[in-house]
Design a protein around this motif. Structure first.
Motif, PDB file in Angstrom:
ATOM      1  N   ILE A  40       0.836  -1.194   0.000  1.00 54.58           N
ATOM      2  CA  ILE A  40       0.000   0.000   0.000  1.00 54.58           C
ATOM      3  C   ILE A  40       0.877   1.253   0.000  1.00 54.58           C
ATOM      4  CG2 ILE A  40      -1.841   1.271   1.166  1.00 54.58           C
ATOM      5  CD1 ILE A  40      -2.727  -1.437   0.102  1.00 54.58           C
ATOM      6  N   GLY A  41       1.655   1.433   1.044  1.00 58.57           N
ATOM      7  CA  GLY A  41       2.511   2.611   1.131  1.00 58.57           C
ATOM      8  C   GLY A  41       3.977   2.335   0.900  1.00 58.57           C
ATOM      9  N   SER A  42       4.311   1.066   0.732  1.00 57.58           N
ATOM     10  CA  SER A  42       5.710   0.670   0.514  1.00 57.58           C
ATOM     11  C   SER A  42       5.743  -0.480  -0.488  1.00 57.58           C
ATOM     12  CB  SER A  42       6.343   0.234   1.845  1.00 57.58           C
ATOM     13  OG  SER A  42       7.709  -0.113   1.677  1.00 57.58           O
ATOM     14  N   ALA A  43       6.752  -0.463  -1.333  1.00 61.99           N
ATOM     15  CA  ALA A  43       6.821  -1.443  -2.419  1.00 61.99           C
ATOM     16  C   ALA A  43       7.236  -2.826  -1.939  1.00 61.99           C
ATOM     17  CB  ALA A  43       7.807  -0.966  -3.484  1.00 61.99           C
ATOM     18  N   TYR A  44       6.769  -3.846  -2.663  1.00 60.51           N
ATOM     19  CA  TYR A  44       7.247  -5.210  -2.463  1.00 60.51           C
ATOM     20  C   TYR A  44       8.005  -5.622  -3.716  1.00 60.51           C
ATOM     21  CZ  TYR A  44       7.566 -10.230  -2.003  1.00 60.51           C
ATOM     22  OH  TYR A  44       8.062 -11.510  -1.947  1.00 60.51           O
ATOM     23  N   GLU A  45       9.267  -6.012  -3.553  1.00 56.89           N
ATOM     24  CA  GLU A  45      10.103  -6.425  -4.682  1.00 56.89           C
ATOM     25  C   GLU A  45      10.046  -7.946  -4.806  1.00 56.89           C
ATOM     26  OE1 GLU A  45      13.234  -2.716  -3.922  1.00 56.89           O
ATOM     27  OE2 GLU A  45      13.927  -4.801  -3.766  1.00 56.89           O
ATOM     28  N   ALA A  46       9.302  -8.411  -5.769  1.00 54.98           N
ATOM     29  CA  ALA A  46       9.117  -9.857  -5.944  1.00 54.98           C
ATOM     30  C   ALA A  46      10.429 -10.531  -6.329  1.00 54.98           C
ATOM     31  CB  ALA A  46       8.068 -10.123  -7.017  1.00 54.98           C
ATOM     32  N   PRO A  47      10.666 -11.754  -5.845  1.00 53.06           N
ATOM     33  CA  PRO A  47      11.881 -12.500  -6.205  1.00 53.06           C
ATOM     34  C   PRO A  47      11.963 -12.730  -7.717  1.00 53.06           C
ATOM     35  CG  PRO A  47      10.781 -13.510  -4.334  1.00 53.06           C
ATOM     36  CD  PRO A  47       9.832 -12.489  -4.884  1.00 53.06           C
ATOM     37  N   GLU A  48      13.168 -12.670  -8.235  1.00 53.84           N
ATOM     38  CA  GLU A  48      13.377 -12.896  -9.665  1.00 53.84           C
ATOM     39  C   GLU A  48      13.716 -14.349  -9.967  1.00 53.84           C
ATOM     40  OE1 GLU A  48      16.375 -10.119 -10.807  1.00 53.84           O
ATOM     41  OE2 GLU A  48      15.013  -8.382 -10.738  1.00 53.84           O
TER      42      GLU A  48
END
Length: 218
Positions: A161-169
Motif C-alpha cells: 500500500i505505502g511501501s513497495a514489495y520487490e518480488a523474487p526474480e
C-alpha cells in the motif's frame, strides 16, 4: 559496538557434520516471502508439521513473533526493516548450524535484504519460496485487519500500500496460494527439499494429528 579485532570465533567440539550424521538430514532455511495475507505463515506451519511428524528437527520463525521479542525495538522504516531481516538471517544461520530446518515467514520486501540473508546462510542451504498472491486477494483476506488500517492511513509504509514489495526474480519455488490448496503447496516444498538432498525421499507422507487441512484457508 565491539571491536571485531577482539572477537575470535570459538570452534566447538561437535560439528555440523556430526549433527547431520546423527539426525539423518541436513539443516536448511526455507525462506517464505510474500505480501501480508499471502499465506506464508499458514504454509510454513503446514510444512513444519509434515517435517516434524517425520522426525526432522525444525523451528519456525514468524514475523510477528520475532517482533514481539528479539526485534521489538525495530519499527517499519526501510533501515529498521533491513535490520530486522539481518537479525533474522543471523538467527536462521545458527539454527542451520544446529542441524535444524528453519522456516521463516516474513514479508521481507527487499531483494537486497533477501540476497544478504542467502549469503549469510549459504546458497546451498537457502531456499527462497515466493508465496505469490494478488494484492486484491491478500486484501480481501486481511486476517489481521492491517490492509484496512493502511487504507485509512493508520499504518504508514505498509507493504503493498505505502511501501513497495520487490518480488523474487529467481526463487527456488513459486507458489500461487490463490490457486493452490495448502496441501498442494506444502507438498511442493517437501519435494524441493528431497530433490535438493536436504531430507530423504518420501518424507512428509505422514499426516500429523490435525496439522493442517487440504482446503484453501491460506
Amino acid at each position: 559496538m565491539a571491536d571485531p579485532a577482539n572477537i575470535v570465533w570459538h570452534k566447538t567440539t561437535i560439528t555440523k557434520a556430526d549433527r547431520e550424521a546423527r539426525n539423518g538430514h541436513k539443516g536448511a532455511v526455507i525462506w517464505f516471502t510474500g505480501l501480508s495475507g499471502s499465506g506464508k505463515s499458514t504454509l510454513a506451519n503446514r510444512v513444519e508439521s509434515l517435517l516434524f511428524a517425520s522426525g526432522i528437527r525444525t523451528y519456525l520463525l514468524d514475523g510477528d513473533n520475532i517482533r514481539s521479542g528479539l526485534n521489538r525495538d525495530l519499527g517499519f522504516s526501510e533501515a529498521d526493516r533491513k535490520e530486522n531481516i539481518r537479525r533474522i538471517s543471523e538467527v536462521a544461520g545458527l539454527f542451520v548450524d544446529s542441524n535444524a530446518i528453519v522456516l521463516t515467514a516474513f514479508i521481507s520486501p527487499f531483494k537486497e535484504d533477501r540476497a544478504a540473508a542467502r549469503t549469510r546462510v549459504g546458497n546451498h542451504e537457502f531456499f527462497e519460496i515466493y508465496v505469490k498472491c494478488p494484492l486484491s486477494v491478500c486484501e480481501s483476506r486481511d486476517p489481521k485487519g492491517l490492509y484496512k488500517k493502511a487504507r485509512k492511513g493508520e499504518i504508514k509504509n505498509f507493504t503493498g500500500i505505502g511501501s513497495a514489495y520487490e518480488a523474487p526474480e529467481s526463487p527456488e519455488l513459486v507458489i500461487d496460494t490463490s490457486e493452490e490448496t495448502v496441501e498442494e503447496s506444502a507438498q511442493k516444498v517437501i519435494r524441493l527439499l528431497e530433490k535438493s538432498g536436504i531430507i530423504k525421499e518420501n518424507i512428509g507422507q505422514q499426516d500429523p494429528a490435525k496439522g493442517g487441512n487440504g482446503g484453501n484457508g491460506l
